[in-house]
Design a protein around this motif. Structure first.
Motif, PDB file in Angstrom:
ATOM      1  N   VAL A  90       0.865  -1.173   0.000  1.00 25.93           N
ATOM      2  CA  VAL A  90       0.000   0.000   0.000  1.00 25.93           C
ATOM      3  C   VAL A  90       0.907   1.231   0.000  1.00 25.93           C
ATOM      4  O   VAL A  90       1.685   1.439   0.942  1.00 25.93           O
ATOM      5  CB  VAL A  90      -0.945   0.015   1.221  1.00 25.93           C
ATOM      6  CG1 VAL A  90      -1.830   1.266   1.171  1.00 25.93           C
ATOM      7  CG2 VAL A  90      -1.804  -1.243   1.237  1.00 25.93           C
ATOM      8  N   ILE A  91       0.802   2.025  -1.054  1.00 28.67           N
ATOM      9  CA  ILE A  91       1.735   3.124  -1.271  1.00 28.67           C
ATOM     10  C   ILE A  91       1.007   4.454  -1.248  1.00 28.67           C
ATOM     11  O   ILE A  91      -0.043   4.615  -1.884  1.00 28.67           O
ATOM     12  CB  ILE A  91       2.466   2.959  -2.627  1.00 28.67           C
ATOM     13  CG1 ILE A  91       3.138   1.581  -2.680  1.00 28.67           C
ATOM     14  CG2 ILE A  91       3.495   4.058  -2.841  1.00 28.67           C
ATOM     15  CD1 ILE A  91       3.667   1.212  -4.057  1.00 28.67           C
ATOM     16  N   SER A  92       1.571   5.415  -0.512  1.00 27.21           N
ATOM     17  CA  SER A  92       1.001   6.757  -0.445  1.00 27.21           C
ATOM     18  C   SER A  92       2.124   7.785  -0.497  1.00 27.21           C
ATOM     19  O   SER A  92       3.196   7.582   0.099  1.00 27.21           O
ATOM     20  CB  SER A  92       0.188   6.952   0.833  1.00 27.21           C
ATOM     21  OG  SER A  92      -0.947   6.113   0.856  1.00 27.21           O
ATOM     22  N   GLY A  93       1.869   8.881  -1.197  1.00 28.40           N
ATOM     23  CA  GLY A  93       2.877   9.942  -1.252  1.00 28.40           C
ATOM     24  C   GLY A  93       2.635  10.884  -2.422  1.00 28.40           C
ATOM     25  O   GLY A  93       1.654  10.768  -3.147  1.00 28.40           O
ATOM     26  N   ARG A  94       3.558  11.824  -2.576  1.00 27.19           N
ATOM     27  CA  ARG A  94       3.505  12.803  -3.663  1.00 27.19           C
ATOM     28  C   ARG A  94       4.878  12.904  -4.303  1.00 27.19           C
ATOM     29  O   ARG A  94       5.887  13.081  -3.622  1.00 27.19           O
ATOM     30  CB  ARG A  94       3.092  14.175  -3.133  1.00 27.19           C
ATOM     31  CG  ARG A  94       3.171  15.305  -4.189  1.00 27.19           C
ATOM     32  CD  ARG A  94       2.909  16.675  -3.577  1.00 27.19           C
ATOM     33  NE  ARG A  94       1.535  16.845  -3.221  1.00 27.19           N
ATOM     34  CZ  ARG A  94       0.608  17.410  -3.992  1.00 27.19           C
ATOM     35  NH1 ARG A  94       0.945  17.891  -5.179  1.00 27.19           N
ATOM     36  NH2 ARG A  94      -0.638  17.525  -3.595  1.00 27.19           N
ATOM     37  N   LYS A  95       4.901  12.801  -5.631  1.00 22.32           N
ATOM     38  CA  LYS A  95       6.126  12.950  -6.403  1.00 22.32           C
ATOM     39  C   LYS A  95       6.041  14.219  -7.246  1.00 22.32           C
ATOM     40  O   LYS A  95       4.989  14.515  -7.834  1.00 22.32           O
ATOM     41  CB  LYS A  95       6.341  11.742  -7.328  1.00 22.32           C
ATOM     42  CG  LYS A  95       6.545  10.425  -6.579  1.00 22.32           C
ATOM     43  CD  LYS A  95       7.824  10.425  -5.778  1.00 22.32           C
ATOM     44  CE  LYS A  95       8.063   9.071  -5.110  1.00 22.32           C
ATOM     45  NZ  LYS A  95       9.344   9.067  -4.368  1.00 22.32           N
ATOM     46  N   THR A  96       7.138  14.947  -7.301  1.00 19.77           N
ATOM     47  CA  THR A  96       7.199  16.152  -8.125  1.00 19.77           C
ATOM     48  C   THR A  96       8.048  15.894  -9.374  1.00 19.77           C
ATOM     49  O   THR A  96       8.732  14.877  -9.469  1.00 19.77           O
ATOM     50  CB  THR A  96       7.819  17.320  -7.333  1.00 19.77           C
ATOM     51  OG1 THR A  96       9.122  16.928  -6.862  1.00 19.77           O
ATOM     52  CG2 THR A  96       6.956  17.686  -6.131  1.00 19.77           C
ATOM     53  N   PHE A  97       8.010  16.839 -10.311  1.00 20.15           N
ATOM     54  CA  PHE A  97       8.844  16.781 -11.513  1.00 20.15           C
ATOM     55  C   PHE A  97       8.706  15.448 -12.262  1.00 20.15           C
ATOM     56  O   PHE A  97       9.692  14.867 -12.709  1.00 20.15           O
ATOM     57  CB  PHE A  97      10.318  17.021 -11.173  1.00 20.15           C
ATOM     58  CG  PHE A  97      10.582  18.315 -10.439  1.00 20.15           C
ATOM     59  CD1 PHE A  97       9.797  19.439 -10.675  1.00 20.15           C
ATOM     60  CD2 PHE A  97      11.598  18.412  -9.510  1.00 20.15           C
ATOM     61  CE1 PHE A  97      10.038  20.628 -10.006  1.00 20.15           C
ATOM     62  CE2 PHE A  97      11.847  19.611  -8.836  1.00 20.15           C
ATOM     63  CZ  PHE A  97      11.060  20.718  -9.091  1.00 20.15           C
ATOM     64  N   THR A  98       7.474  14.962 -12.375  1.00 21.60           N
ATOM     65  CA  THR A  98       7.234  13.702 -13.086  1.00 21.60           C
ATOM     66  C   THR A  98       7.090  14.008 -14.571  1.00 21.60           C
ATOM     67  O   THR A  98       5.985  14.201 -15.094  1.00 21.60           O
ATOM     68  CB  THR A  98       5.981  12.993 -12.542  1.00 21.60           C
ATOM     69  OG1 THR A  98       6.030  12.961 -11.111  1.00 21.60           O
ATOM     70  CG2 THR A  98       5.883  11.573 -13.070  1.00 21.60           C
ATOM     71  N   THR A  99       8.207  14.083 -15.244  1.00 20.06           N
ATOM     72  CA  THR A  99       8.245  14.512 -16.638  1.00 20.06           C
ATOM     73  C   THR A  99       7.400  13.611 -17.530  1.00 20.06           C
ATOM     74  O   THR A  99       7.423  12.399 -17.403  1.00 20.06           O
ATOM     75  CB  THR A  99       9.696  14.539 -17.140  1.00 20.06           C
ATOM     76  OG1 THR A  99      10.427  15.497 -16.383  1.00 20.06           O
ATOM     77  CG2 THR A  99       9.767  14.923 -18.606  1.00 20.06           C
ATOM     78  N   MET A 100       6.645  14.237 -18.425  1.00 17.36           N
ATOM     79  CA  MET A 100       5.773  13.580 -19.392  1.00 17.36           C
ATOM     80  C   MET A 100       4.543  12.963 -18.724  1.00 17.36           C
ATOM     81  O   MET A 100       3.895  12.066 -19.280  1.00 17.36           O
ATOM     82  CB  MET A 100       6.546  12.529 -20.197  1.00 17.36           C
ATOM     83  CG  MET A 100       6.111  12.442 -21.629  1.00 17.36           C
ATOM     84  SD  MET A 100       7.262  11.573 -22.750  1.00 17.36           S
ATOM     85  CE  MET A 100       7.719  10.109 -21.859  1.00 17.36           C
ATOM     86  N   ALA A 101       4.211  13.470 -17.531  1.00 15.04           N
ATOM     87  CA  ALA A 101       3.079  12.924 -16.768  1.00 15.04           C
ATOM     88  C   ALA A 101       1.774  12.847 -17.559  1.00 15.04           C
ATOM     89  O   ALA A 101       1.009  11.894 -17.381  1.00 15.04           O
ATOM     90  CB  ALA A 101       2.873  13.738 -15.488  1.00 15.04           C
ATOM     91  N   PRO A 102       1.463  13.815 -18.431  1.00 11.58           N
ATOM     92  CA  PRO A 102       0.178  13.742 -19.141  1.00 11.58           C
ATOM     93  C   PRO A 102      -0.006  12.501 -20.005  1.00 11.58           C
ATOM     94  O   PRO A 102      -1.144  12.134 -20.320  1.00 11.58           O
ATOM     95  CB  PRO A 102       0.192  15.011 -20.006  1.00 11.58           C
ATOM     96  CG  PRO A 102       1.057  15.971 -19.272  1.00 11.58           C
ATOM     97  CD  PRO A 102       2.142  15.111 -18.693  1.00 11.58           C
ATOM     98  N   VAL A 103       1.083  11.853 -20.419  1.00  5.02           N
ATOM     99  CA  VAL A 103       0.946  10.714 -21.335  1.00  5.02           C
ATOM    100  C   VAL A 103       1.614   9.438 -20.829  1.00  5.02           C
ATOM    101  O   VAL A 103       1.620   8.420 -21.539  1.00  5.02           O
ATOM    102  CB  VAL A 103       1.514  11.062 -22.733  1.00  5.02           C
ATOM    103  CG1 VAL A 103       0.675  12.135 -23.404  1.00  5.02           C
ATOM    104  CG2 VAL A 103       2.978  11.500 -22.651  1.00  5.02           C
ATOM    105  N   LEU A 104       2.156   9.438 -19.633  1.00  3.66           N
ATOM    106  CA  LEU A 104       2.827   8.238 -19.133  1.00  3.66           C
ATOM    107  C   LEU A 104       1.822   7.117 -18.867  1.00  3.66           C
ATOM    108  O   LEU A 104       0.718   7.348 -18.384  1.00  3.66           O
ATOM    109  CB  LEU A 104       3.600   8.544 -17.850  1.00  3.66           C
ATOM    110  CG  LEU A 104       4.876   9.362 -17.998  1.00  3.66           C
ATOM    111  CD1 LEU A 104       5.475   9.654 -16.630  1.00  3.66           C
ATOM    112  CD2 LEU A 104       5.901   8.655 -18.884  1.00  3.66           C
ATOM    113  N   ASP A 105       2.241   5.901 -19.164  1.00  4.76           N
ATOM    114  CA  ASP A 105       1.437   4.712 -18.885  1.00  4.76           C
ATOM    115  C   ASP A 105       1.982   3.928 -17.698  1.00  4.76           C
ATOM    116  O   ASP A 105       1.233   3.251 -16.999  1.00  4.76           O
ATOM    117  CB  ASP A 105       1.419   3.795 -20.117  1.00  4.76           C
ATOM    118  CG  ASP A 105       0.892   4.496 -21.346  1.00  4.76           C
ATOM    119  OD1 ASP A 105      -0.321   4.762 -21.393  1.00  4.76           O
ATOM    120  OD2 ASP A 105       1.705   4.805 -22.250  1.00  4.76           O
TER     121      ASP A 105
END
Length: 386
Positions: A152-167
């Motif tokens: 069970v994973i919880s958190g926030r990641k920043t600077f996730t490049t290409m986030a709009p189209v990542l699979d």
């Protein structure tokens, strides 16, 4: 790009394949910069010609090309659109990274590569608000706790490049019960995953490096794919896609400045400004810096591929390439703007866009201070062992 860096027919074929879509990238660049949108069409164009499978082995549907090839093409893509190059560079480069022995189970690696062969895009999600760059060694606040044979994973990641189209996301998390770091492969459609649009930058806005939010995301045990031991590892050649991108932006600035110097002829002089000694000096300095940067980048990339037994010794050089090329790129864009003058600051002029984008390289890993420390330690260790 100097033809001397193109080594074979396959590379030339790929450059020819890229040429028409890069012309479209260049046409879209101003509109994308003004709208601050993610370059969806550019990424789709790259998918359509198979570029997202460039480094994927042929048995998974890829082209099986290597690091040198990858960097050659990344520079050309960045000439047309820096944010697009940096974005796709993470995906294509991570495929190269996963081809090294990283402890993945074969069935999970096969599954991942077959998905990429069908068009899936992947990137790592490591940066966090509280840790800054993961290269600094901060402990992630994102947590993973074992519950009934699931994570069970919880958190926030920043600077996730290409986030709009990542699979696919490779997410770092702290295994709370075991007090160590782990990396999880998580699919975008997993419940509890969402993207928060926080990316608001004056440079590289088009990378779509949004925040990745994980809220009680449940992941099968088998998708804990990497468990770092803490032992210092060798460098990673695929990260040379970062300096290759900024080199491409600098090349675009150079091309604009040369064309301007050949055509602009104020009535105060006879002929174009390119005939003036002071302008020729600036252009000569630009050429010299680009030559030095390009030779450094591709010579180290070639050694990395051909001399696997010496990769630990090449690690400081990887960092040095990033520092030298990125700072040279900034200098080249600055000089190009001096050639063009005040016109370079007009909103419609691409140089002001290059100026903003190229500076982002200072904040991509490794940072200059880390590189200098690494080089100093390497020199001191070498001296001790003589």
């Amino acid at each position: 790009m100097d033809m001397v860096f193109i080594k074979n027919e396959e590379q030339q074929k790929w450059l020819d394949r890229l040429k028409p879509i890069l012309a479209r990238f260049a046409e879209r660049a101003f509109e994308l910069d003004e709208s601050r949108e993610f370059p969806f069409e550019n990424i789709q164009d790259l998918k359509d010609i198979g570029y997202t499978r460039l480094t994927l082995p042929k048995k998974y549907g890829g082209s099986g090309m290597g690091l040198y090839d990858f960097l050659l093409f990344q520079e050309k893509i960045a000439e047309a659109c820096g944010p697009t190059a940096l974005s796709i560079g993470w995906h294509v480069g991570i495929v190269l990274q996963l081809l090294e022995d990283r402890g993945w189970k074969k069935e999970i690696l096969d599954e991942t590569f077959f998905e990429i062969g069908k068009g899936a895009l992947i990137n790592r999600a490591a940066s966090e608000p509280v840790t800054g760059s993961p290269t600094r060694g901060g402990k992630p606040a994102t947590s993973a706790k074992k519950e009934n044979d699931k994570w069970v994973i919880s958190g926030r990641k920043t600077f996730t490049t290409m986030a709009p189209v990542l699979d696919l996301f490779l997410v770092s998390a702290w295994l709370t019960d075991e007090n160590r770091l782990g990396w999880f492969l998580i699919h975008r459609n997993t419940p509890g995953i969402r993207i928060e649009n926080t990316w608001d930058m004056i440079s590289m806005q088009g990378t779509g490096s949004e925040d990745l939010i994980l809220e009680h995301v449940i992941v099968d045990e088998k998708y804990l794919v990497e468990q770092p031991t803490g032992i210092e590892k060798k460098g990673e050649g695929w990260l040379l896609h970062i300096p290759a991108c900024y080199l491409g932006i600098a090349s675009a600035a150079r091309n604009y400045a040369v064309a301007f110097a050949n055509s602009y002829s104020p009535n105060s002089i006879k002929g174009p400004i390119g005939e003036l000694p002071n302008v020729q000096r600036l252009l000569g300095e630009i050429e010299l810096e680009l030559l030095q940067a390009r030779h450094f980048l591709f010579s180290v990339a070639e050694k990395w591929e051909k001399c696997e037994q010496y990769r630990s010794e090449l690690t400081p050089q990887l960092a040095a390439v990033k520092s030298v090329v990125t700072n040279s790129a900034i200098s080249v864009v600055d000089k190009a703007m001096r050639v063009v003058g005040a016109k370079s600051l007009q909103r419609a002029n691409p140089l002001q866009h290059y100026y903003r984008d190229v500076r982002a390289g200072l904040h991509n890993p490794p940072m200059d201070d880390v590189t200098l420390t690494l080089l100093a330690k390497s020199a001191l260790e070498y001296s001790e062992n003589e």
